[in-house]
Design an enzyme around this catalytic site. Sequence first.
Site, short mmCIF file in Angstrom:
data_model
loop_
_atom_site.label_atom_id
_atom_site.label_comp_id
_atom_site.label_asym_id
_atom_site.label_seq_id
_atom_site.Cartn_x
_atom_site.Cartn_y
_atom_site.Cartn_z
N ASP A 1 0.84 -1.18 0.00
CA ASP A 1 0.00 0.00 0.00
C ASP A 1 0.89 1.25 0.00
O ASP A 1 2.10 1.15 0.07
CB ASP A 1 -0.96 -0.01 1.19
CG ASP A 1 -0.26 -0.10 2.53
OD1 ASP A 1 0.97 0.11 2.57
OD2 ASP A 1 -0.93 -0.37 3.53
N SER A 2 0.26 2.41 -0.07
CA SER A 2 1.04 3.64 -0.26
C SER A 2 1.56 4.22 1.04
O SER A 2 2.43 5.07 1.03
CB SER A 2 0.17 4.69 -0.94
OG SER A 2 -0.85 5.14 -0.07
N GLY A 3 1.02 3.77 2.17
CA GLY A 3 1.32 4.40 3.45
C GLY A 3 0.32 5.45 3.85
O GLY A 3 0.30 5.89 5.00
N GLY A 4 -0.53 5.86 2.92
CA GLY A 4 -1.47 6.93 3.20
C GLY A 4 -2.47 6.60 4.29
O GLY A 4 -2.74 7.42 5.16
N PHE A 5 -3.01 5.39 4.26
CA PHE A 5 -4.02 5.03 5.26
C PHE A 5 -3.43 5.08 6.66
O PHE A 5 -4.07 5.57 7.60
CB PHE A 5 -4.57 3.63 4.98
CG PHE A 5 -5.58 3.18 6.00
CD1 PHE A 5 -6.88 3.64 5.95
CD2 PHE A 5 -5.22 2.31 7.02
CE1 PHE A 5 -7.82 3.24 6.91
CE2 PHE A 5 -6.14 1.90 7.97
CZ PHE A 5 -7.45 2.36 7.91
N ASP B 1 -2.50 8.57 -1.53
CA ASP B 1 -3.80 9.23 -1.55
C ASP B 1 -4.18 9.68 -0.15
O ASP B 1 -3.55 9.30 0.83
CB ASP B 1 -4.87 8.27 -2.08
CG ASP B 1 -5.09 7.08 -1.14
OD1 ASP B 1 -4.09 6.60 -0.56
OD2 ASP B 1 -6.23 6.63 -0.99
N GLN C 1 -11.25 7.48 -4.81
CA GLN C 1 -11.85 7.92 -3.56
C GLN C 1 -13.20 8.59 -3.84
O GLN C 1 -13.68 8.57 -4.97
CB GLN C 1 -10.90 8.87 -2.83
CG GLN C 1 -9.64 8.21 -2.28
CD GLN C 1 -9.91 7.33 -1.06
OE1 GLN C 1 -11.04 7.26 -0.55
NE2 GLN C 1 -8.87 6.66 -0.59
N GLY D 1 -11.28 4.18 0.67
CA GLY D 1 -12.25 4.93 1.43
C GLY D 1 -13.50 4.17 1.81
O GLY D 1 -14.49 4.77 2.22
N ASP E 1 -7.95 -7.41 0.53
CA ASP E 1 -6.98 -7.67 1.59
C ASP E 1 -7.57 -7.22 2.90
O ASP E 1 -8.44 -6.35 2.95
CB ASP E 1 -5.67 -6.91 1.35
CG ASP E 1 -5.78 -5.47 1.82
OD1 ASP E 1 -5.27 -5.17 2.92
OD2 ASP E 1 -6.40 -4.65 1.12
N CYS F 1 -13.94 -28.38 7.30
CA CYS F 1 -12.69 -27.81 6.79
C CYS F 1 -11.64 -28.90 6.68
O CYS F 1 -11.51 -29.76 7.56
CB CYS F 1 -12.21 -26.71 7.73
SG CYS F 1 -10.66 -25.92 7.24
N CYS G 1 -8.27 -28.12 6.26
CA CYS G 1 -6.94 -27.55 6.45
C CYS G 1 -6.13 -28.41 7.42
O CYS G 1 -6.68 -29.27 8.12
CB CYS G 1 -7.03 -26.11 6.97
SG CYS G 1 -7.42 -25.93 8.73
N CYS H 1 -7.40 -28.36 11.10
CA CYS H 1 -8.61 -29.14 11.38
C CYS H 1 -8.37 -30.64 11.22
O CYS H 1 -9.08 -31.44 11.83
CB CYS H 1 -9.74 -28.66 10.47
SG CYS H 1 -10.34 -27.00 10.91
N HIS I 1 -5.68 -21.47 10.25
CA HIS I 1 -7.04 -21.88 9.90
C HIS I 1 -7.82 -20.72 9.27
O HIS I 1 -8.49 -20.89 8.25
CB HIS I 1 -7.79 -22.39 11.12
CG HIS I 1 -9.26 -22.55 10.87
ND1 HIS I 1 -9.79 -23.63 10.22
CD2 HIS I 1 -10.30 -21.71 11.14
CE1 HIS I 1 -11.10 -23.48 10.10
NE2 HIS I 1 -11.43 -22.32 10.65
#
Length: 379
Positions: free
Chosen positions: A94-98, A148, A191, A218, A268, A306, A308, A311, A337
């Site tokens: 990510d850009s770091g903005g958040f 952003d 945005q 956003g 994500d 499941c 996995c 489990c 899990h």
Amino acid sequence: MAAVTYEHIKTCTQSGARLGRVHTPHGTFETPVFMPVGTLATVKTMSPDELKELGSQIILSNTYHLWLRPGHDIIREAGGLHAFMNWDRPILTDSGGFQVFSLSDMRKITEEGVEFRNHLSGEKLFLSPEGSMEIQNDLGPDIMMAFDECPPYPAEHDYMKASVERTSRWAERCLKAHKRPDEQGLFGIVQGGEYEDLRRQSAEDLVSMDFPGYAIGGLSVGEPKDVMNRALEFTTPLLPDNKPRYLMGVGSPDSLIDGAIRGVDMFDCVLPTRIARNGTCMTSEGRLVVRNAKYARDFRPIDENCDCQVCKNYSRAYIRHLVKCNETFGYRLTSYHNLYFLVNLMENVRQAIRKDRLLDFKEAFFEQYGFNKKDAKNF
């Protein structure tokens, strides 16, 4: 040839969801896809081999945090993020903005960038579009994000309009500052909050710049889910059909399915590993808080539906014991899990798209997961 390209495979006739592939310098991943978050160049408690074993195709790392620790210069000297963390599949940063806007109470936004305080030390810092590009170029991900502003929810229309216009100007500066376009794809971030006119303005601005992919930012910032879904419904049609669409910060099972139905390709979220560390597990029948006393003598797996490795090999009673004793292995098991659950969910979504049955899949999943018909309709 662009560093990142999208290949459309088919559109689900029942739902409108799309099946595709994203090609990157470190391999191809199928969409719709969930991306585990490795904030500090690690998905918490998971090894790269375990991530591959559970089916992760691409992971995300965080520009802001890696800039602070260990420093993008150190990661560049190590050969980039892939070499630094021993991960040979695609990475997105990510850009770091958040983080600038969510972690720092003291910040000042100017046309040049953002002045704020390091959330660890209190030191004054400054991050600009050019700075974000320099850091991400050094980190070396396959996909990087434009810098952003991520306004809070709710925000007044006038404020949001000024923010959207600034984000568009910053996006143009990011394109000019991006030094490795043949090796790294740069996505623009649309945005506009809940406002249809501003989402349209933002999308038109960014599409005119011809990014290789587009994120929808956003959202998942505190708004009701019906507001998020309406925003997706009027935003995704504004984005090119031949490029990937990424909904940032979304990881609940219902939102993954609803986002795919509305044309999103990539998702994500830290949700699966964050709740795992509290002993909360995602199952086919809803959330299960394994630390609860009623599981002390429950020798069934976390999810009987499941397959996995957790489990197959460990009981609720054992995992509860580990979590209650703050044993790291317990957090590893619940994290594994939960990640498997979401990665496998998206595989099932892709299979449903192939069969033109995603709405049928959604109805069956929601019923088993514990959503009632009113929920399913609203979501």
